[in-house]
Design an enzyme around this catalytic site. Sequence first.
Site, mmCIF file in Angstrom:
data_model
loop_
_atom_site.group_PDB
_atom_site.id
_atom_site.type_symbol
_atom_site.label_atom_id
_atom_site.label_comp_id
_atom_site.label_asym_id
_atom_site.label_seq_id
_atom_site.Cartn_x
_atom_site.Cartn_y
_atom_site.Cartn_z
ATOM 1 N N SER A 124 -0.351 -33.735 57.335
ATOM 2 C CA SER A 124 -0.221 -34.909 56.475
ATOM 3 C C SER A 124 1.217 -35.397 56.334
ATOM 4 O O SER A 124 1.451 -36.472 55.781
ATOM 5 C CB SER A 124 -0.802 -34.624 55.084
ATOM 6 O OG SER A 124 0.026 -33.737 54.353
ATOM 7 N N LYS A 160 4.054 -33.053 49.558
ATOM 8 C CA LYS A 160 3.969 -34.511 49.600
ATOM 9 C C LYS A 160 5.286 -35.134 49.129
ATOM 10 O O LYS A 160 6.063 -34.510 48.395
ATOM 11 C CB LYS A 160 2.838 -35.023 48.695
ATOM 12 C CG LYS A 160 1.429 -34.583 49.101
ATOM 13 C CD LYS A 160 0.962 -35.251 50.367
ATOM 14 C CE LYS A 160 -0.509 -34.935 50.660
ATOM 15 N NZ LYS A 160 -0.713 -33.528 51.067
#
Length: 215
Positions: A124, A160
Site C-alpha cells: 500500500s 500510512k
Amino acid sequence: MKSLTEKQRQLWEYILSFYEDHSQFPSYENMQQEFGYSSSNSIYQHLQALTKKNYLAKHGRGHYDIHPSKRNELSGFYPGIPVKGRISAGAMHEAISENLGHLPVEIHPEKSDHYFALIVDGESMIDADIRDGDYIIIDPREPKDGEIGAIRYRGETTLKTIRKKENGITLQPENPSYDPIDITPDEWENIMVYGTYVGKAWKNGDDWGLIFRNG
C-alpha cells in the site's frame, strides 16, 4: 573460545584487534607478517576453520568478515537497529511484537540508538518507495502532518501517510489500489502511535542497502 585451537584463538584475537584499530579485516600479508608464516596456506587453513566454527563469514573468493554472531566481541560494538516485528502496508492486521534480531547495517549509534525497525507486509506504500519485505526504520515520535506513521488502530497495525484535518486524521495509502482510513476525534483512544518512518534498509543478495529520508 574453547572450541578454537590455540593458533586459531591467537589469529582470532589478532583479527579483532586489527579490526578495532583499522575498521577493516586484515590482509593475508598482515596476518603472515604477524605470525611469521612463510606462505599464505597456513593462514588460509585457519581462516577456513574459523569460518566453519562461525567466527568468520566468507564473502566471495578470499574475502572474509567477522561473523554477525561474533561482532559483539569487538570493543565498542554497536549491534545495530533492533527489528521488533512486522507491520502491515495493506489490509490491517494484528500487531506482531517479537525480537527478530538486528539489522546488519553499520549506523552510528549517536544518530540511531533509539530507532527500531519493522518488516513491511504489503504494497500500500509503494509510491513512497516502501515495498513488501523492506525493513523500515522508525523514530519513536509522533508523526507530523504529511509524514509516514506506524500506527496501531483498533488493535491492528498499519503504515500510512498521516493527513491531519480539523475533524480528525486520515491514514493515507501511497497506492491508488488502497482506500484511505478516516479517523474522527471520538476514536482517538483507539490509536497507538509506534513512531515515524525515517528510512529503510533492504537486502540485495548478500549486501544491504540503507537510505534515510531527508529532513
